[in-house]
Design a protein around this motif. Structure first.
Motif, short mmCIF file in Angstrom:
data_model
loop_
_atom_site.label_atom_id
_atom_site.label_comp_id
_atom_site.label_asym_id
_atom_site.label_seq_id
_atom_site.Cartn_x
_atom_site.Cartn_y
_atom_site.Cartn_z
N GLY A 168 -4.05 -2.86 -4.56
CA GLY A 168 -5.29 -2.49 -4.65
C GLY A 168 -5.52 -1.72 -3.46
O GLY A 168 -6.24 -0.55 -3.93
N TYR A 219 -0.10 5.78 -7.78
CA TYR A 219 -1.49 6.24 -8.08
C TYR A 219 -1.72 7.21 -8.16
O TYR A 219 -2.61 8.03 -9.09
CB TYR A 219 -2.45 5.36 -7.01
CG TYR A 219 -2.39 3.47 -7.29
CD1 TYR A 219 -2.38 3.11 -8.34
CD2 TYR A 219 -1.84 2.83 -6.09
CE1 TYR A 219 -2.62 1.59 -8.70
CE2 TYR A 219 -2.45 1.13 -6.20
CZ TYR A 219 -2.34 0.59 -7.40
OH TYR A 219 -1.92 -0.11 -7.64
N SER A 228 -2.25 12.11 -1.93
CA SER A 228 -0.85 10.95 -1.76
C SER A 228 -0.08 10.69 -0.90
O SER A 228 0.17 9.86 0.22
CB SER A 228 -1.06 10.17 -3.28
OG SER A 228 -2.30 10.11 -3.90
N PHE A 249 -7.77 -4.70 -5.41
CA PHE A 249 -8.26 -4.95 -4.17
C PHE A 249 -9.17 -6.27 -4.08
O PHE A 249 -9.05 -7.43 -3.11
CB PHE A 249 -8.36 -4.52 -3.34
CG PHE A 249 -9.69 -3.91 -1.86
CD1 PHE A 249 -8.02 -3.85 -1.01
CD2 PHE A 249 -10.05 -4.20 -1.47
CE1 PHE A 249 -8.32 -4.08 0.58
CE2 PHE A 249 -10.56 -4.80 -0.31
CZ PHE A 249 -9.47 -4.47 0.45
N GLN A 274 0.81 -0.66 -0.06
CA GLN A 274 0.05 -0.34 -0.02
C GLN A 274 0.93 1.18 0.03
O GLN A 274 0.76 1.70 -0.62
CB GLN A 274 -1.29 -0.32 1.46
CG GLN A 274 -2.10 1.10 0.86
CD GLN A 274 -2.29 0.90 2.44
OE1 GLN A 274 -2.33 0.42 3.45
NE2 GLN A 274 -4.00 1.98 2.10
N VAL A 321 -8.26 4.61 -12.50
CA VAL A 321 -6.64 4.56 -11.42
C VAL A 321 -8.04 3.24 -10.50
O VAL A 321 -7.34 2.71 -9.67
CB VAL A 321 -6.34 5.31 -10.85
CG1 VAL A 321 -4.99 5.39 -10.13
CG2 VAL A 321 -5.15 6.01 -11.77
N GLY A 377 -7.53 -0.31 -8.69
CA GLY A 377 -7.07 -0.35 -7.79
C GLY A 377 -8.57 -1.25 -6.85
O GLY A 377 -7.96 -2.40 -6.06
N ALA A 397 -4.62 2.50 -3.92
CA ALA A 397 -5.57 3.71 -5.09
C ALA A 397 -6.64 3.83 -4.17
O ALA A 397 -6.90 4.74 -4.67
CB ALA A 397 -5.73 2.85 -5.89
N THR A 439 3.02 1.50 -2.86
CA THR A 439 2.00 2.49 -4.38
C THR A 439 1.39 3.46 -4.74
O THR A 439 0.75 3.75 -5.68
CB THR A 439 0.77 0.70 -4.93
OG1 THR A 439 0.08 0.49 -3.71
CG2 THR A 439 2.14 0.02 -5.54
N THR A 440 1.10 3.73 -3.76
CA THR A 440 0.29 4.87 -3.30
C THR A 440 0.35 6.27 -3.86
O THR A 440 -0.23 7.10 -4.39
CB THR A 440 0.36 5.34 -1.44
OG1 THR A 440 -0.40 4.02 -0.86
CG2 THR A 440 -0.18 6.73 -1.30
#
Length: 491
Positions: free
Chosen positions: A107, A61, A390, A81, A54, A73, A77, A110, A57-58
């Motif tokens: 996932g 994204y 983000s 997830f 998480q 996006v 995600g 996002a 990737t946050t």
């Protein structure tokens, strides 16, 4: 086509509910999952693996949402997830669960930041303060249901359903956003910072693995720990150099020149440590040391999520009346008081005391988290709002990952230290016994008492650490600038 704001908001609320309930429902069910699958030494990895993916990737994204729009996006995600959720329910070992939580985390990176960004896009500055408060309230309300529902599921059904219940919620969220959310995306050529994203992923992955492994599996001076720390430092140096020259950097470095964003992000980092420190270990304390049921343990944790939504809504109104700084300081004060009370927690105080402490921490989170998001979104333009939002989410995730891993390591270390000085032959793996009522019957009273005392001793040190974090959070918030929704500049 016009965006149908009420229907989109409902879809976003369900998606946020899904992500929020996932965190608390797993925490409440973990004692039973460990009792079924074993592997107590991998306890913190169930949280850290999810948070690792998480976290890394946050930010990616968020930047992709600024380039290609929020809708694609978000949908990508949620689909990942749901795949991870389905696989988690099928796990037949703790190792498999950790791997599937990695997929789930890809996932999850996002969901919360993109949901929050979409709300920032759909509403005006004045509306945004209230709606973000309501959105945070949904997070809190779902978190109230999570621990209680988790306790009920593991007591009366298979724990796999704590993961599978996400599937219908996610499908509804995807359909709602796909059909009713419309956005205008510029047709200009998109530039993706592949090099920066790769360096970021490598560096943050190395850092989180160090926090999880060092001090327990590895020594802090081991070749593995030192190698990964060097990899982190080198990756971050190269990442910063790349971001300075990239035409469309993954993390716009100018965001770190703004005092409002710096203070909000540092406070968010520390509050992430507090939240995961409580949600990861409080159910284990209530069940293992106080010998209460999973439902009671869920209740003790869920009160934090009662205070959170109530005061998230209050914060949405307060920032319009008394400004961001005063509201944030009120939140910092509540976090300070809550963590102090937790540092005094003992087996004799009972689950009600723990529940009251959780509520006060929830008050602090509600006042501070909503204030930070609204302040940041008011401070930036659309083309960096996804990245800025983000970034704030990323700081909380990193804090949570550090909290779950570092505090988990501290707990294991203190338990080992406690058992070394005891005549009764027990070790840290015997902690599994505390989380299964049937297994408790297979050990002597002296062994059971020693294990409980060891866990209590270890978690007391964890909660003292949280109090120190609470002090640091309050000190940092003293530097929050005096701005209001009307005079916040755009960058």
């Amino acid at each position: 086509m016009q965006t149908n704001r009420p229907l989109v908001l409902i879809a976003l609320i369900l998606s946020m509910f899904m992500a929020a309930i996932e965190g608390t429902i797993v925490a409440a069910a973990m004692p039973n999952i460990v009792g079924d699958l074993g592997g107590f030494t991998l306890y913190s990895w169930v949280f850290s693996s999810f948070l690792l993916m998480q976290a890394i990737t946050t930010m990616v994204y968020g930047k992709l949402a600024d380039l290609f729009g929020r809708k694609p996006v978000f949908m990508f995600g949620v689909i990942i997830f749901l795949i991870g959720s389905f696989l988690c329910g099928l796990a037949n070992s703790m190792t498999a669960l950790v791997v599937f939580r990695l997929i789930q985390g890809v996932g999850a990176g996002a969901i919360q930041p993109i949901v929050t960004t979409i709300v920032g896009d759909m509403y005006t500055i004045r509306e945004r303060a209230k709606v973000q408060g309501y959105l945070a309230s949904v997070w809190g309300i779902s978190s109230v249901i999570g621990p209680l529902l988790g306790g009920i599921i593991v007591q009366f059904a298979d724990w796999a359903w704590i993961f599978w219940m996400n599937i219908p919620l996610g499908i509804i969220g995807i359909i709602g956003v796909y059909r009713h959310f419309h956005e205008d995306i510029t047709k200009e050529k998109k530039s993706i910072d592949y090099i920066g994203s790769t360096l970021f992923l490598i560096g943050i992955s190395a850092l989180i693995i160090v926090f999880v492994q060092a001090g327990t599996v590895w020594q802090w001076t081991s070749i593995e720990t030192i190698s990964l720390l060097l990899l982190f430092i080198i990756s971050m140096i190269l990442f910063i150099l790349q971001e300075k020259k990239a035409p469309s950097p993954m993390m716009p470095l100018f965001l770190w020149k703004e005092r409002l964003i710096i203070v909000a992000n540092l406070a968010t980092l520390l509050s992430g440590v507090i939240i995961l420190g409580l949600s990861s270990f409080l159910p284990t304390y209530v069940q293992g040391v106080m010998e209460e049921s999973a439902i009671v343990a869920g209740f003790a944790l869920s009160t934090m999520s009662i205070g959170w939504p109530i005061f998230s809504t209050v914060a949405g109104h307060l920032v319009l009346k008394i400004g961001f700084r005063t509201t944030a300081l009120l939140g910092g004060t509540a976090l300070l008081i809550g963590t102090f009370l937790f540092s005094l927690l003992g087996p004799d105080k009972g689950p009600v005391y723990a529940a009251v402490c959780s509520f006060i921490v929830g008050v602090g989170m509600g006042l501070s988290s909503t204030t930070f998001i609204v302040a940041i979104q008011n401070h930036v333009d659309w083309n960096v709002r996804g990245a800025a939002t983000s970034l704030n989410m990323f700081m909380r995730i990193i804090g949570s990952a550090v909290g779950a891993s570092f505090l988990g390591g501290l707990m294991n270390q203190q338990m080992q230290k406690y058992f070394q000085n005891k005549e009764v032959n027990v070790n840290i793996s015997n902690t599994d016994l505390l989380l299964d009522e049937d297994m408790r019957q297979n050990v002597t009273a002296d062994e059971l008492l020693t294990i409980q005392d060891g866990l209590s001793f270890a978690l007391h040190h964890v909660y003292q650490g949280l109090f120190i974090i609470g002090i640091l959070t309050f000190i940092i918030l003293l530097f929050f600038p005096k701005v209001t929704p009307d005079d916040a500049k755009k960058i």
